[in-house]
Design an enzyme around this catalytic site. Sequence first.
Site, short mmCIF file in Angstrom:
data_model
loop_
_atom_site.label_atom_id
_atom_site.label_comp_id
_atom_site.label_asym_id
_atom_site.label_seq_id
_atom_site.Cartn_x
_atom_site.Cartn_y
_atom_site.Cartn_z
N HIS A 208 0.79 -1.20 0.04
CA HIS A 208 0.04 -0.14 0.07
C HIS A 208 0.69 1.28 0.28
O HIS A 208 0.28 2.24 -0.44
CB HIS A 208 -1.04 0.03 1.27
CG HIS A 208 -2.11 -0.95 0.82
ND1 HIS A 208 -3.37 -0.75 1.01
CD2 HIS A 208 -2.16 -2.14 0.48
CE1 HIS A 208 -3.95 -1.62 0.95
NE2 HIS A 208 -3.27 -2.61 0.42
N SER A 212 0.07 -1.32 -6.17
CA SER A 212 0.18 -2.32 -7.11
C SER A 212 0.95 -2.12 -8.42
O SER A 212 0.72 -1.10 -9.08
CB SER A 212 -1.09 -3.03 -7.45
OG SER A 212 -1.89 -3.45 -6.26
N LYS A 236 -14.34 -8.71 -8.02
CA LYS A 236 -13.35 -9.66 -8.79
C LYS A 236 -12.69 -10.56 -7.88
O LYS A 236 -12.65 -11.84 -8.32
CB LYS A 236 -12.35 -8.83 -9.49
CG LYS A 236 -11.79 -9.53 -10.41
CD LYS A 236 -10.87 -8.89 -11.48
CE LYS A 236 -10.35 -9.47 -12.58
NZ LYS A 236 -9.01 -8.55 -13.49
N ASP A 237 -12.11 -10.20 -6.65
CA ASP A 237 -11.72 -11.06 -5.61
C ASP A 237 -12.39 -12.40 -5.25
O ASP A 237 -12.32 -13.41 -5.11
CB ASP A 237 -11.21 -10.47 -4.66
CG ASP A 237 -9.68 -9.87 -5.02
OD1 ASP A 237 -9.24 -10.06 -6.05
OD2 ASP A 237 -8.96 -9.24 -4.30
N GLU A 280 6.61 -33.67 0.06
CA GLU A 280 5.39 -33.22 -0.66
C GLU A 280 5.61 -32.57 -1.88
O GLU A 280 6.79 -32.12 -2.09
CB GLU A 280 4.66 -32.41 0.48
CG GLU A 280 3.97 -32.90 1.54
CD GLU A 280 2.72 -33.74 1.34
OE1 GLU A 280 3.21 -35.04 0.80
OE2 GLU A 280 1.73 -33.16 1.35
#
Lengths: 404, 275
Positions: A208, A212, A236-237, A280
Amino acid sequence: MFKSIMEWVDARLPVSDLIKSQATEYPTPKNLNYWWNFGSLALFVLIVMLATGLFLAMHYKPDANLAFDSVEHIMRDVNFGWLLRYLHANGATFFFVCVYIHILRGMYYGSHRSPREILWWFGVIIFFALMGTAFMGYVLPWGQMSYWGAAVITNLVSAIPVVGEELVVWILGGFSVGDPTLNRFFVLHFLFPFVVFGLVILHMWALHAVHSNNPDGIDVHEGKDTLPFHPYYTIKDLYGVGVFLMVYLAFVFFAPNFFLEPDNYIPADPMKTPAHIVPEWYFLPFYAILRSIDFLGSFSKLAGVVAMGGAIAILFILPWLDRSPVRSFRYRPLSRQLFWVFVLDCFVLGWVGYNPADATLFDGALPLIVIGRTATAVYFSYFVGLWLVTVLKIEKPKPLPKSI
Amino acid sequence: MDLMKGTIKVAALLVLLLPQWGQASGGAALPVQEWGFKGIFGKFDEAALKRGAKVAVGVCMNCHSLKYIKFDQMRAFGLPEAEIEAMAKDSGRSRKDRMLSVMDAVSAKETYGIEPPDLSLMTKARKGYEDYAYGILTGYLTDQESADIKKAMEDGKLSETERMEVAHVLHMDPRHEDKLKEAITKLEGGGNFNKYFPGHFLAMPQPMQDGAVEYGDGTKASLEQLSRDVVTFLAWAAEPTAEQRKGMGIGVMIYLLVFTAMLYAVKRRIWAKVH
């Protein structure tokens, strides 16, 4: 009523301001594509893991004699215990799916480049912390793979010169993996996610501060090029969460053991080594790098450990290895090709790591270790190659758009 | 969507490049069976479970335990209480007890050299899962096969055709003559040979043959039938909540499908102003 309460609070702590500036009206580039969903998805999985893990911990017993039985108790007797455990076990897998895509997205669009280096660093630290958390979590069911995986990985510490041998004993709480190891791994596995959560807050603070990146990798003009986070990116998220849940829960409900080794349903037996110890899937590429350094005699082990750690640590200096004036690979054809070779190479490494160290192809004509060494070389070559094509200006970037 | 194009290309390449994701297990390829209880809509056949329980109690539990299951839990697939009580009594236990082996671990170890593994998780704990358990139960040599091998070895050596034959019977690689001979020597020494066990020799002698258990429902108790039934029962025992899980999953997926479609519609609506 609500308004007056908020006024009272805001006069003392500016909560509304924070929400407005950092969430609802937080300016976000308008051209972010769906690859940008995986950051919020990773946060979503973290919350799922914290929630399911908390309730699992209420029924689990970190004792070498009780751990395996307590997991079966969760599976059979605890109400919806099977759901908690399968959400948590598969959650680890999908956490890494999200994180890997998130990291690769950053590498592709140049999200690590100036001025986002500190943001990127926090990301790499989170990645390290996640790997530690996942490793210790995998030990807790105390099955054969838990036990022997822990034995193989903790043994790597002994490669450290001078103090290595004693350090292993200190970490294990004994001369081999045992009850003290399990107990401390449980405590640390409970603690680490909260450390990760703190790191995520720092990661977001750093985000922030600089805002972005975007698929074009160019600086945006606030207002003209940006949208308020809410409702554009909240919806959208959320849509991303819906799609993600369909994939994640399909595994949880219909193939919950797909990513688990059958051997881990055999209780840990220190007297019986499994024929083939395999970590894994999310550790496989790094495991392959570790094993590929086998040609340095007594230094092989240490060199392997350094190479494995270096494979991730090299991400710290990635922002300075890339010298191109252009961030996004969208406008950098050569870097883009290197990137895809790198991605493909990661899969090859994973496949090598999955197979036994002495496996061969074509009836023994091609030992897998040769592929492993080559793939390891290619892995590190990506970083060197990226530096070379940019520092020598071999790559001619395509013209950038004026704005997004 | 440049990143998307690349992703699709790489995914396609991976499908071509890494066809043998699996690995060799050391035993022969397992006989793959159709299991009605597998798959999203798969359900356990109650009759098979009841028969399988009878095999488990009558045969397996002479040596093995199913420690995570209590006799009483078998009511879940409709076994009447009286029958459960009788089964428990046969093992010297009561209906509320865990399904523990008749033989204690110490004497089992004396007899077989190892402690027989608990069977509660057997169908989840081996590569091949249900097919593995079925393979082991049906993978011992038949009398005919044993006789064939004996005949091939009559003159003390293996001719070319005999070697192919023996390798075929034993599910082994005909190119490794030394390994074949080693196996035959062990076999003649009384070793327990199994076609599907990794390494072929195991501590467990053949646990059952045709007619090992008498079925009450008229089903013919062939070795294959007995094995299918008991593996079905073991699959249930490995995860008695499996049907609940899958049933819930179907509901959850339908809900998510509708909910996500709605989220997508809202997303389109909100973003319409931007695009």
